[in-house]
Enzyme design. Structure first.
Site: not given
Ligand code: EPU
Length: 418
Positions: A22-23, A116, A121, A306, A398
């Site tokens: 998915k991701n 969320c 996030r 995850d 999802r």
């Molecule tokens: N963060 C910030 N600012 C940003 C972006 C991130 O502060 O602009 C913080 C987040 O709040 C978090 C950390 O940095 O504390 C890491 O977040 P990241 O951006 O890596 O998460 P994401 O890209 O929103 C993806 C996956 C998640 C997975 C995380 C971590 C997708 C679509 N989602 O989220 O997947 O948990 O990376 O590996 O790729 C899931 O599939 O259940 C899921 C939540």
């Protein structure tokens, strides 16, 4: 609203096949916005987040046909460079269209994601990256507007902390920017590598994907491509835990065993008999005594956040105390309360969960709060005495394709009821 009714106690045996990631599929779909030519993606899992992304792309102007797990897309023209609140509030990954839209159309309007279930996030790193690439960013009425009428310009971008979708978003913006972009402290997740592979097939020039420094030489135009999405390491990992928690003999096929390295190592240190007989198979064998093993989530190649909830369910069945530390998200322990309703002994202390096992779990009515939390409740239910009813399984829909069919094929008693 659908519910799962699960009767625990049976070991899972046999084989479960892994679906596409998915991701990885989410950014790959968004990447189709970068070209007017046709992009064909195979092994797209039929889960709800994917349908949400497909709806979003169609609204933006993509012509799309879906044939089982193959999605064919062509975006001759960007009709509406916008991700509305209605979609973003159900799926935060909608912000993945930001980079491609600014790069291709010079403009994007994306609803700000709200809070969320697993933490605040924000997407501030995506925005500051785009700003460095020359976009102007405005925020108004709950929307972020990014404009770059004269195109984006390559530069050096340093992420303050590792962000997976942030890296993907900026990578998709950089491929069409003028000149060279260097992304420092980039995410090294396999999903980033898979996106880079697709973009390279489309004509992008990218080096270093899978390391923390990615270099991109911008090109004027990208073309079409055909690409198969990698296996879902989180789905596969969930099934590995399912085999272990039920004490079964289970083969998980069609995965990338290397992507599950941290989970396999941790489970081995907890006494689970788990092996990787070949590059695409992970096998769990019954007979190991489950010991407690502390775990801390980390960015790849560390233990995935995850899989934290699923691992917590497993540790309720280990003899002794384990400490689980969540370092990626600040509020990702919602499953702990529900596991306690099933008889688990867990104490929360900030970002740490102290799990004291082994508890005889018993079936109860529980509520799924987010995708991976729901998976941990399913795992707990598989080993609980009696019947568990899990409410709000739309969370699990999802991101897990046909989970009830896959689990019942291996001997679980699980039913979806309306
Ligand atoms: N963060 C910030 N600012 C940003 C972006 C991130 O502060 O602009 C913080 C987040 O709040 C978090 C950390 O940095 O504390 C890491 O977040 P990241 O951006 O890596 O998460 P994401 O890209 O929103 C993806 C996956 C998640 C997975 C995380 C971590 C997708 C679509 N989602 O989220 O997947 O948990 O990376 O590996 O790729 C899931 O599939 O259940 C899921 C939540």
């Amino acid at each position: 609203m659908d519910k799962f009714v699960i009767t625990g106690g049976a070991p899972l045996n046999g084989e479960i096949a892994t679906s596409g990631s998915k991701n990885s599929a989410l950014p790959a779909l968004a990447a189709a916005l970068l070209t007017e030519e046709t992009v064909v993606l195979h092994r797209i899992p039929r889960v709800r987040d994917i349908r949400t992304m497909e709806r979003l792309l169609v609204d933006i102007g993509t012509e799309m046909s879906v044939d089982e797990e193959t999605v064919t897309m062509q975006t001759a023209r960007i009709v509406s460079p916008e991700a509305p609140y209605e979609l973003v509030k159900t799926m935060r990954a909608s912000s993945l269209v930001l980079g491609p839209l600014v790069a291709r159309a010079g403009r994007a309007r994306v609803s700000m994601p709200g809070g969320c279930a697993i933490g605040a996030r924000p997407i501030d790193f995506h925005l500051s990256g785009l700003r460095h690439l020359g976009a102007e960013i405005f925020q108004e009425h709950g929307y972020i507007e990014a404009v770059a009428p004269n195109g984006l310009k390559g530069t050096e971008i340093v992420f303050d902390r590792i962000t997976v979708t942030g890296t993907e978003d900026i990578l998709m913006a950089a491929v069409l920017a003028q000149g060279e972009t260097v992304i420092i402290n980039a995410a090294r997740e396999p999903e980033v590598v898979d996106l880079a592979a697709l973009l390279t097939k489309m004509g992008a020039e990218i080096q270093g994907a899978g390391t923390s420094v990615i270099r991109v030489k911008g090109v004027a135009k990208l073309g079409g491509a055909t690409h198969e999405i990698i296996a879902d390491r989180i789905e596969a990992g969930t099934f590995v835990v399912a085999g272990a928690i039920t004490g079964g003999d289970l083969r998980i096929t069609g995965c990338v065993a290397e992507h599950l390295g941290a989970l396999v190592a941790k489970m081995q240190s907890a006494g689970v008999k788990v092996t990787t007989p070949d590059a695409t198979t992970v096998e769990v064998q019954s007979g190991g005594a489950l010991h407690p093993a502390d775990m801390m989530t980390e960015e790849y190649p560390g233990f995935a956040t995850d899989l934290q909830a699923q691992y917590m369910a497993l540790m309720t069945q280990a003899d002794g105390i384990s400490i689980i530390e969540e370092t990626i998200f600040e509020n990702r322990f919602m499953h702990a309360q529900e596991l306690m309703r099933m008889g688990a002994n867990i104490r929360l202390d900030g970002r740490k969960a102290i799990v004291a096992g082994r508890s005889q779990l018993t079936g109860a009515g529980v509520i799924a709060s987010d995708l991976r939390a729901s998976a941990s409740l399913v795992l707990a239910a598989l080993v609980a005495r009696g019947e568990t009813v899990i409410d709000r399984v739309y969370h699990i829909d999802r991101g897990y394709e046909n989970i009830e069919a896959k689990l019942s094929g291996a001997g679980a008693t699980i039913q979806r009821v309306e």
